[in-house]
Design a protein around this motif. Structure first.
Motif, PDB file in Angstrom:
ATOM      1  N   ALA A 102     -28.829   9.923 -13.681  1.00 10.96           N
ATOM      2  CA  ALA A 102     -27.796   8.923 -13.713  1.00 10.96           C
ATOM      3  C   ALA A 102     -26.646   9.246 -13.188  1.00 10.96           C
ATOM      4  N   LEU A 103     -26.511  10.328 -12.764  1.00 13.73           N
ATOM      5  CA  LEU A 103     -25.065  11.056 -12.423  1.00 13.73           C
ATOM      6  C   LEU A 103     -24.694  10.199 -11.092  1.00 13.73           C
ATOM      7  N   PRO A 104     -23.411   9.853 -10.819  1.00 13.70           N
ATOM      8  CA  PRO A 104     -23.103   9.325  -9.644  1.00 13.70           C
ATOM      9  C   PRO A 104     -23.211  10.303  -8.332  1.00 13.70           C
ATOM     10  N   TYR A 105     -24.009   9.784  -7.550  1.00  9.90           N
ATOM     11  CA  TYR A 105     -23.928  10.369  -6.040  1.00  9.90           C
ATOM     12  C   TYR A 105     -25.045  11.617  -6.114  1.00  9.90           C
ATOM     13  N   PHE A 173     -21.665   6.162 -17.375  1.00 12.71           N
ATOM     14  CA  PHE A 173     -21.100   5.009 -16.615  1.00 12.71           C
ATOM     15  C   PHE A 173     -19.560   4.490 -17.134  1.00 12.71           C
ATOM     16  N   VAL A 174     -19.578   4.731 -18.349  1.00 10.94           N
ATOM     17  CA  VAL A 174     -18.286   4.543 -19.088  1.00 10.94           C
ATOM     18  C   VAL A 174     -17.150   5.634 -18.416  1.00 10.94           C
ATOM     19  N   ASP A 175     -17.566   6.813 -18.326  1.00 16.66           N
ATOM     20  CA  ASP A 175     -16.762   7.963 -17.823  1.00 16.66           C
ATOM     21  C   ASP A 175     -16.557   7.840 -16.090  1.00 16.66           C
ATOM     22  N   MET A 176     -17.642   7.361 -15.454  1.00 15.20           N
ATOM     23  CA  MET A 176     -17.697   7.415 -13.991  1.00 15.20           C
ATOM     24  C   MET A 176     -16.400   6.026 -13.544  1.00 15.20           C
ATOM     25  N   THR A 177     -16.694   4.928 -14.291  1.00 14.87           N
ATOM     26  CA  THR A 177     -15.529   4.031 -13.998  1.00 14.87           C
ATOM     27  C   THR A 177     -14.090   4.396 -14.379  1.00 14.87           C
ATOM     28  N   ALA A 178     -14.119   5.178 -15.513  1.00 14.04           N
ATOM     29  CA  ALA A 178     -12.786   5.701 -15.936  1.00 14.04           C
ATOM     30  C   ALA A 178     -12.232   6.818 -14.856  1.00 14.04           C
ATOM     31  N   MET A 298     -15.663  12.076  -8.670  1.00 14.76           N
ATOM     32  CA  MET A 298     -16.745  12.369  -9.762  1.00 14.76           C
ATOM     33  C   MET A 298     -16.870  13.528 -10.583  1.00 14.76           C
ATOM     34  N   LYS A 299     -15.950  14.686  -9.919  1.00 19.73           N
ATOM     35  CA  LYS A 299     -15.847  15.952 -10.550  1.00 19.73           C
ATOM     36  C   LYS A 299     -15.745  16.007 -12.141  1.00 19.73           C
ATOM     37  N   PRO A 300     -14.943  15.153 -12.797  1.00 17.56           N
ATOM     38  CA  PRO A 300     -14.778  15.097 -14.210  1.00 17.56           C
ATOM     39  C   PRO A 300     -16.009  14.775 -14.776  1.00 17.56           C
ATOM     40  N   VAL A 301     -16.745  13.860 -14.364  1.00 18.35           N
ATOM     41  CA  VAL A 301     -17.826  13.154 -14.727  1.00 18.35           C
ATOM     42  C   VAL A 301     -18.917  14.319 -15.093  1.00 18.35           C
ATOM     43  N   TYR A 302     -18.906  14.882 -13.792  1.00 19.86           N
ATOM     44  CA  TYR A 302     -19.957  16.194 -13.840  1.00 19.86           C
ATOM     45  C   TYR A 302     -19.555  17.380 -14.787  1.00 19.86           C
ATOM     46  N   VAL A 310     -29.700  24.015 -19.063  1.00 23.84           N
ATOM     47  CA  VAL A 310     -30.931  23.111 -18.371  1.00 23.84           C
ATOM     48  C   VAL A 310     -30.477  22.314 -17.626  1.00 23.84           C
ATOM     49  N   LEU A 311     -29.283  21.389 -18.092  1.00 25.08           N
ATOM     50  CA  LEU A 311     -28.811  20.349 -17.115  1.00 25.08           C
ATOM     51  C   LEU A 311     -28.210  20.737 -15.699  1.00 25.08           C
ATOM     52  N   LYS A 312     -27.435  22.041 -15.888  1.00 24.41           N
ATOM     53  CA  LYS A 312     -26.964  22.755 -14.681  1.00 24.41           C
ATOM     54  C   LYS A 312     -28.146  22.981 -13.645  1.00 24.41           C
ATOM     55  N   LYS A 313     -29.164  23.626 -13.922  1.00 26.67           N
ATOM     56  CA  LYS A 313     -30.395  23.888 -13.172  1.00 26.67           C
ATOM     57  C   LYS A 313     -31.116  22.678 -12.616  1.00 26.67           C
ATOM     58  N   LEU A 314     -31.177  21.636 -13.506  1.00 28.31           N
ATOM     59  CA  LEU A 314     -31.786  20.541 -13.021  1.00 28.31           C
ATOM     60  C   LEU A 314     -30.730  19.965 -12.005  1.00 28.31           C
TER      61      LEU A 314
END
Length: 322
Positions: A102-105, A173-178, A298-302, A310-314
């Motif tokens: 679901a992460l942008p880009y 999606f909320v944070d991406m838009t913000a 998008m850096k703040p979203v990541y 786990v998520l960093k490796k993914l």
């Protein structure tokens, strides 16, 4: 006469037994009849019925007949319905691995997304659904999502600042838009048209087929191709219902789902082209954007959502797929 009636009764009993032998599974979809995800699940149902010699059938309830996605996710988890085709984003709070697709880009293209979701990363995400009481049967296409609005073309990040957009009910999606300087309003898909029409929101974001079939182009004619997410859809089954199947039937269900993916992708590609042509003909204005500015924002979203190992490796595993 007695023998005749006995024979008739026997035939009736056998017929009733044959009818009751068919187990009908309910499946939900928020999109209208004929939409590629709806048709993908229908095709899955046809294959299941054929390969189980009619012992199982699938009844597809399209057009949010059983409720919006948030409601039907709870229905399938609790076993009220057996099957559900939904966006992956609403699972972000339940299955943390779904945050990554679901992460942008995160995906470079639809082809990249296919390779990722068809491979080891996809298998890892599938496995993560099981503790939530769900079995993932397939990942379907939903194309690239972009912003559209009723006010103006969006060409740069500066153009989107201060605008109010409907987004999926998902923190990402909320944070991406913000992060883009806009205001996010999470709401069910079925409420978007009236909210655009009445000015409750100025825009929304989605793919071409949704923009067209939900008639959003009528009330928001500016479609700007920032293509922020290429978010796959997920087709899930209640785990308890899946576990009740024999091992042979489980394999039939899994193979039928796999076969339906190729069909759904084919339908998706055709529908995307058709929808874009239809909205352009109806007066929608489609424009490219300076995409790098959106990516850089998008850096703040990541940073916020990719916090554990786990998520960093993914994320690294997705980016490594060529």
């Amino acid at each position: 006469m007695t023998k005749l009636w006995t024979g008739v009764a026997l035939v009736s009993m056998l017929f009733a037994s044959a009818v009751s032998a068919e187990t009908v599974l309910k499946s939900s979809d928020t999109h209208p009849d004929g939409y590629p995800t709806v048709e993908g699940v229908k095709y899955f149902g046809e294959l299941v019925k054929e390969r189980t010699q009619g012992r199982y059938a699938v009844e597809v309830y399209h057009s949010a007949q059983l409720g919006e996605e948030k409601d039907t996710i709870e229905q399938v988890r609790s076993g009220v319905i057996e099957l559900n085709r939904v966006s992956m984003a609403p699972f972000n709070g339940t299955v943390k691995e779904t945050i990554v697709p679901a992460l942008p880009y995160i995906f470079r293209s639809e082809d990249h997304m296919h390779k990722v979701m068809d491979g080891a990363v996809g298998d890892q995400i599938k496995a993560a659904f099981e503790p939530a009481g769900l079995v993932v049967l397939a990942f379907y296409d939903a194309g690239a999502r972009s912003f559209y609005n009723s006010k103006k073309p969006i060409k740069t990040v500066d153009d989107i600042k201060g605008m109010k957009f409907r987004v999926i009910q998902s923190d990402i999606f909320v944070d991406m838009t913000a992060a883009l300087g806009a205001n996010a309003t999470p709401m069910p898909y079925g409420e978007v048209y009236s909210s655009l029409e009445t000015g409750v929101i100025e825009g929304a974001e989605n793919n071409f087929p949704s923009y067209e079939t939900a008639k959003h182009f009528e009330v928001a004619k500016y479609y700007s191709m920032d293509e922020h997410t290429i978010l796959p859809e997920v087709f899930v089954m209640n785990k308890a219902a899946f576990d009740k199947l024999t091992p042979e039937d489980q394999e039939i269900f899994k193979q039928a789902a796999k076969d339906s993916v190729a069909k759904q992708r084919e339908l998706w590609a055709a529908k995307t082209a058709e929808s874009r042509a239809l909205v352009e003909k109806a007066g929608a204005q489609i424009n490219e954007v300076e995409k790098q500015g959106f990516i850089d924002a998008m850096k703040p979203v990541y940073d916020k959502h990719i916090t554990d190992e786990v998520l960093k490796k993914l994320v690294s595993d997705v980016q490594a797929v060529q």
